[in-house]
Design an enzyme around this catalytic site. Structure first.
Site, PDB file in Angstrom:
ATOM      1  CB  CYS A 130      -0.945  -0.009   1.187  1.00  0.00           C
ATOM      2  SG  CYS A 130      -0.164  -0.508   2.731  1.00  0.00           S
ATOM      3  CG  HIS A 243      -0.742   4.173   4.615  1.00  0.00           C
ATOM      4  ND1 HIS A 243      -1.427   3.789   5.743  1.00  0.00           N
ATOM      5  CD2 HIS A 243      -0.181   3.023   4.115  1.00  0.00           C
ATOM      6  CE1 HIS A 243      -1.292   2.477   5.906  1.00  0.00           C
ATOM      7  NE2 HIS A 243      -0.548   1.990   4.938  1.00  0.00           N
TER       8      HIS A 243
END
Ligand code: A2P
Length: 332
Positions: A130, A243
């Site tokens: 990711c 994130h």
């Protein structure tokens, strides 16, 4: 669900699995039949898809009969065991685990960056890590514009990267902390409520973590820059599902922040929000639920010359996982 393909979601009950269902639905992916697969823990559970309630079935070697496409997000061990069986049954697999990413015969794909890599796949396509996906969506256009020499990155990674149970643990431990308690974590390696820790995945003999290795190895493979040096420090922060990354790059040729901003504004999957006095600071709270990687704080690097420093935020469950996987399936 009358025309289209027979699709299986392996790990349908997980944090990424639930987003896979939502993403397939929102993007009108042509699904004729959907099979929801998970562990025996979820047997008997029902989940919604396109207004229908579907049963969750236990994953077995027989689950792939008649399945055209399987989206796997149930961890590396499950992928290693079942993805080859799916391929034997004639199913094309898009795998969100790290099991096959560095296999030279398996394409590692971020559609905005290296869509052509899907050619010649042998049944398994890998969805990258990711943090790596979010970073390469931004690095690729900068590399095309000014050449990438090296990358220094610190990540601020959400609980979702460690799965639904880690998200639940962050919420429960935050509530407990407000009540003055400090229970020991069971899912994450350290307490995350009102804390952060510089450890994502396990430590390697090099002193880097496996997540930090993935950021170098997978970036090299996706950008086809086998010598690129990527120094990452990956940090888990008490955020649910976005994130963030502070990135500095050394470039081969000078590129002003204004020119970089133009390059990035024209790049697919990127939004530039670089107006710190207005509502221009990319933050997890605004990027949650968005498919783009949002970039800001573009400025000249003080460490690298020529170079740039910037900040990016992306939804870990969407572009970092489910959305990228469905985009790969769309390319197929
Ligand atoms: P289950 O909910 O039945 O445990 P997350 O990454 O959010 O933790 O989700 C992991 C997903 O992978 C869940 O859907 C989980 O199902 C599934 N899963 C984990 N282990 C297995 C297994 N051995 N076989 C099938 N599915 C599994």
């Amino acid at each position: 669900m009358s025309v289209g393909r027979c699709v299986a979601v392996v790990g349908a009950t997980g944090a990424v699995g639930q987003e896979l269902l939502r993403t397939l639905e929102q993007r009108d992916f042509p699904v004729r039949e959907l099979r929801l697969l998970a562990s025996p823990r979820s047997a008997g559970r029902q989940m919604e898809f396109c207004g229908e309630s579907l049963p969750v079935e236990v994953l077995t070697a027989e689950s792939f009969r008649g399945v055209d496409l399987a989206l796997f997000s149930a961890g590396g061990a499950t992928s290693r065991e079942f993805a080859p069986r799916a391929v034997d049954a004639g199913t094309v697999v898009v795998d969100n685990s790290s099991a096959f990413r560095m296999d030279p015969t398996v394409p590692l794909v971020v559609p905005e960056v290296n869509a052509a890599a899907i050619a010649g796949h042998r049944g398994i396509l890998a969805n990258p890590n990711c943090s790596t996906i979010l970073m390469v969506v931004v690095l690729a256009p900068l590399h095309r514009a000014a050449g990438l020499e090296r990358v220094l990155v610190a990540t601020y990674q959400a609980a979702s990267g460690a799965g639904q149970r880690a998200m639940d643990e962050l919420l429960a431990m935050t509530r407990a902390a407000l009540d003055g308690a400090r229970p020991a974590p069971e899912v994450l390696p350290h307490p995350l409520a009102f804390n952060l820790f510089p450890q994502v995945d396990v430590f390697q003999p090099s002193g880097y973590t496996r997540e930090e290795d993935k950021m170098q190895d997978e970036t090299r493979k996706i950008l086809d820059l086998p010598e690129l040096r990527v120094e990452a420090t990956c940090v888990r922060v008490p955020v649910l599902r976005c994130h963030s990354e502070a990135v500095s790059v050394e470039l081969s040729r000078p590129l002003t922040p204004a020119a970089a901003s133009e390059v990035l504004a024209a790049a697919p999957g990127v939004e530039v929000r670089d107006d710190p006095d207005g509502r221009g600071l990319p933050q997890p709270i605004d990027v949650t639920g968005r498919g783009e990687v949002v970039v800001g704080r573009l400025r000249p690097s003080r460490a690298f010359d020529p170079g740039l420093a910037f900040w990016l935020v992306g939804d870990q469950l969407l572009k970092g996982a489910a959305l990228n996987a469905v985009q790969i399936a769309e390319l197929l």
